[in-house]
Design an enzyme around this catalytic site. Sequence first.
Site, PDB file in Angstrom:
ATOM      1  N   ASP A 158     -17.400 -38.177 -14.475  1.00  0.00           N
ATOM      2  CA  ASP A 158     -16.341 -37.964 -13.501  1.00  0.00           C
ATOM      3  C   ASP A 158     -16.043 -36.468 -13.449  1.00  0.00           C
ATOM      4  O   ASP A 158     -16.402 -35.726 -14.367  1.00  0.00           O
ATOM      5  CB  ASP A 158     -15.098 -38.760 -13.941  1.00  0.00           C
ATOM      6  CG  ASP A 158     -14.024 -38.777 -12.870  1.00  0.00           C
ATOM      7  OD1 ASP A 158     -14.363 -38.513 -11.701  1.00  0.00           O
ATOM      8  OD2 ASP A 158     -12.864 -39.062 -13.204  1.00  0.00           O
ATOM      9  N   ASP A 174     -12.190 -43.222 -15.903  1.00  0.00           N
ATOM     10  CA  ASP A 174     -10.819 -43.383 -16.387  1.00  0.00           C
ATOM     11  C   ASP A 174     -10.031 -44.430 -15.615  1.00  0.00           C
ATOM     12  O   ASP A 174      -9.016 -44.918 -16.085  1.00  0.00           O
ATOM     13  CB  ASP A 174     -10.060 -42.049 -16.346  1.00  0.00           C
ATOM     14  CG  ASP A 174     -10.080 -41.411 -14.959  1.00  0.00           C
ATOM     15  OD1 ASP A 174     -10.559 -42.070 -14.017  1.00  0.00           O
ATOM     16  OD2 ASP A 174      -9.634 -40.255 -14.829  1.00  0.00           O
ATOM     17  N   ASP A 227     -13.607 -47.618 -12.190  1.00  0.00           N
ATOM     18  CA  ASP A 227     -14.779 -47.255 -12.993  1.00  0.00           C
ATOM     19  C   ASP A 227     -15.247 -48.390 -13.909  1.00  0.00           C
ATOM     20  O   ASP A 227     -16.355 -48.336 -14.444  1.00  0.00           O
ATOM     21  CB  ASP A 227     -14.461 -46.033 -13.866  1.00  0.00           C
ATOM     22  CG  ASP A 227     -14.136 -44.803 -13.045  1.00  0.00           C
ATOM     23  OD1 ASP A 227     -14.863 -44.565 -12.059  1.00  0.00           O
ATOM     24  OD2 ASP A 227     -13.177 -44.100 -13.379  1.00  0.00           O
TER      25      ASP A 227
END
Length: 906
Positions: free
Chosen positions: A327, A636, A640
């Site tokens: 990310d 997070d 996801d």
Amino acid sequence: MKKHWHTLNEQDILKIFSSDLKEGLRADEAQNRYKKYGPNLLSVKKTKSALMRFLSQFNQALVYILLAAIVIKIYLGAYVDASVIFGVVLLNAIIGFVQENKALNALAALSESLVTMSTVVRSGKKQQIDAKGLVVGDIVLLQSGDKVPADMRILASRELQIDESALTGESLPVAKTNTILPQEVSLADRTNMLYSSTFVTYGTGVGIVVATGDETEIGHISKLLNDATVLETPLTRKISKFSHLLLMVILFLATVTFAVGLWHGNSWEELFMASIALSVAMIPEGLPAVMTIILAIGVARMAKRNTIIRHLPAVETLGSTTIICSDKTGTLTRNEMTVQELYCADEKFTVTGIGYAPKGEIQQEKTYDTHTNQALLELLKAGVLCNDSVLKESKESWNIEGDPTEGALLVCAKKAAIDTDALRSDMPRVDAIPFESQYQYMATLHFDKESNKYIIYIKGSVESITQRCSTFLNTNAKPVPLNKSEIFMQVEAMAEKGLRVLAFARLIIERAVTLEHENISQNLEFLGLQGMMDPPREEAIVSIKACKTAGINVKMITGDHALTATAIARQMGLIDAEQNKKSAVITGSELTYLTDEEMLTSSKNASVFARVTPEQKLRIVEALQKNNEIIAMTGDGVNDAPALRRADIGIAMGITGTEVAKEAADMVLTDDNFASIEAAVEEGRAVLENIIKFIGFILATNLGEGLVIMVAILANVTLPILPVQALWINMTAAVFLGLALAFEPQEPGLMQKPPHAPSAPILRKEMLIRIFLVGIMLLGGSFGLFELSLTHGASLEEARTVAVNIFAVGESFYLLDSRSLRFSAFRLGLFKNPWIWIGIFCMISASVALTYLPVMNKMFHTAPISLNDWGSIFAVGVLIYVIVSIEKTIRQLRSNTNKEKNKYDK
């Protein structure tokens, strides 16, 4: 009832659901819909019972071998050893059982994330109800701090902003309106929709529920999470394959041994005992236990480097990782918006320093004195006064209370030595217009005590500000005609660098007014631009470079816009200057139209995936895995979770991560820092190397024992080693010697080597050669000294004691060489791993006890031997060490020669 709600107007939606904006649903109608559609909760997939899940852990080839060993040991009367091995099998089953439960825990956490209270209108009355009681058509009222309880279409809003990071990955709050949108607009850009489990950060709104429970977007993610396959780890797959092969080899050799013995005319009882001895000799009983211990040690080491491992097998998976999908916000970047460029009075300025700490300078070729440029000073003042956030210093760091964008403006002003508190005191706020998405600006009215005048400051999008301006301030703070084309050229240049650009203006008035939009519709003075971004972590840049050196590719997968993601990727070295931008960066909308075959190529070539949906994240991971890559995936948010679970190793953020993400992941970063991933990969590689070293060490022992017994049967002579003695060798070698390898530090150059290829066997060619070389030497030493002792008049027990101790001493010397496939014990440091010497001391002590203690003599059919015998035994051990060291040196010289040759050829 799946429709494109963002394309419909409010009246049509109310009509579809037979609802009313003021009256809401009738109470009886809401009750009927609740009965029809069920509660606003996520359903959990039915799974096998806990007992069946536990029993399924025993369905493995290696476990079959160990269970066979238990039966053999019970047959031999070795009940203590049988209990130890059973304990190992049970421990591994418990670990597997706990690992399998992670999916259920993730779904439970996802379901719990929906439990909240909601304000609804039913039968014309506002009331608070549990969110699980919501039904489609309900009118829900929202305000700052609320969790959105279901998917909703906005009917009315005022300054409404939503934190959608957990669902879309968008790093900043999203402004929401009730504007009708085209059908092709992506999920992250549907500004007239609210989605379950997101949060209201600012403003108020009214929405109509269009989906509940499993029909929501988060329900869709739940289904993806439910359906995502949990993969075996690379080592688990290789161990499973190796175990099947080992099982077949043992059964084949035992059958051949039995057949040859019958051909020699031996009794089947003797041959059965010989087959048992062969099986016991070749089964690596200590493998699962030592593997578990090595992994546990790796977990402890990683904890010191900001990484918490939730499942032991994840440790070795890190060592095999070939691609890290990371990310952007907070992992690769600091998650601290920072002003980096300024533009005013036809001049550009660079702002140094990153993060919320006000350390840095405003430069224009050299450090710039802001007090000599009145236009620059006014631009910075506007950023401080047209601002609702506060910058605070704690013992450990600087923090922002409020919007990160506004916080960046305060930090920038402090870098110019502006006392923000004094400025706000000298120019107190009189009135304000908060930011509204339809106007795209915020305005504040201040009384300037020094000039005794009133000043309106306004900040917002470049388009909304410039259309209200007719002049801009020059260096001396004098108004001159505004050149809008020049402004937009500067904005484009900043945007190409990934900067988020805010424009600022002012209007000086003689007396106080009630601040309205009409007051600032024209004749404003343009002050300038401030370009900001969430800067990359410096340590992450270093770690990405280290990953590339180690043969690991890093790809950015983010919900942010492509332009921002591309700029960050270039700064971090994810995209080379020569790399084709079109193939290096792919957006979610582009992924939608790719076939599965095109996806395989694109996922391999692209370095950045921007504006992607949860389903697309999962698709990216699956495509990379089809290319035979081992994937580590960071995340997070709730969005996801499916990809985290599907990846070979899921990595959740400990600070900003949701509970759903943490439950779905295999490891958690306590500092949300990419550098910790690189450190964990390094530790994972060390763990994997130590596991392979142990397997290579213990198999050489097993092979040597097996060869001794096989040769004895083929030659039709007395067995040099009995089954119970073979068991003793295996257990002591694994516990005293092999376990010491679990504490072996990292080898030099560990992160300069490519990762273990997923398709490569667990034991490389060089290791297999070493295993056979040591096995042959143990065979020669053990069998040779056994026959020599009998020739010199030793009893059978004494000769067998010599044969057994050949393995104890020979393995001790071989342990020194097993510390590395490439380097000598002297290069590694003789005492760098003190456990090696502790293990050797324990092994020799155990051998002395086996040889001279009467109780051991009786249990293991051994007898005391002379010092001359020990001299011969140690001579064989030294010979093993010397020959393996020579073989290692020859291989290293060949490797260096090949490297030089390849370098010359290039």
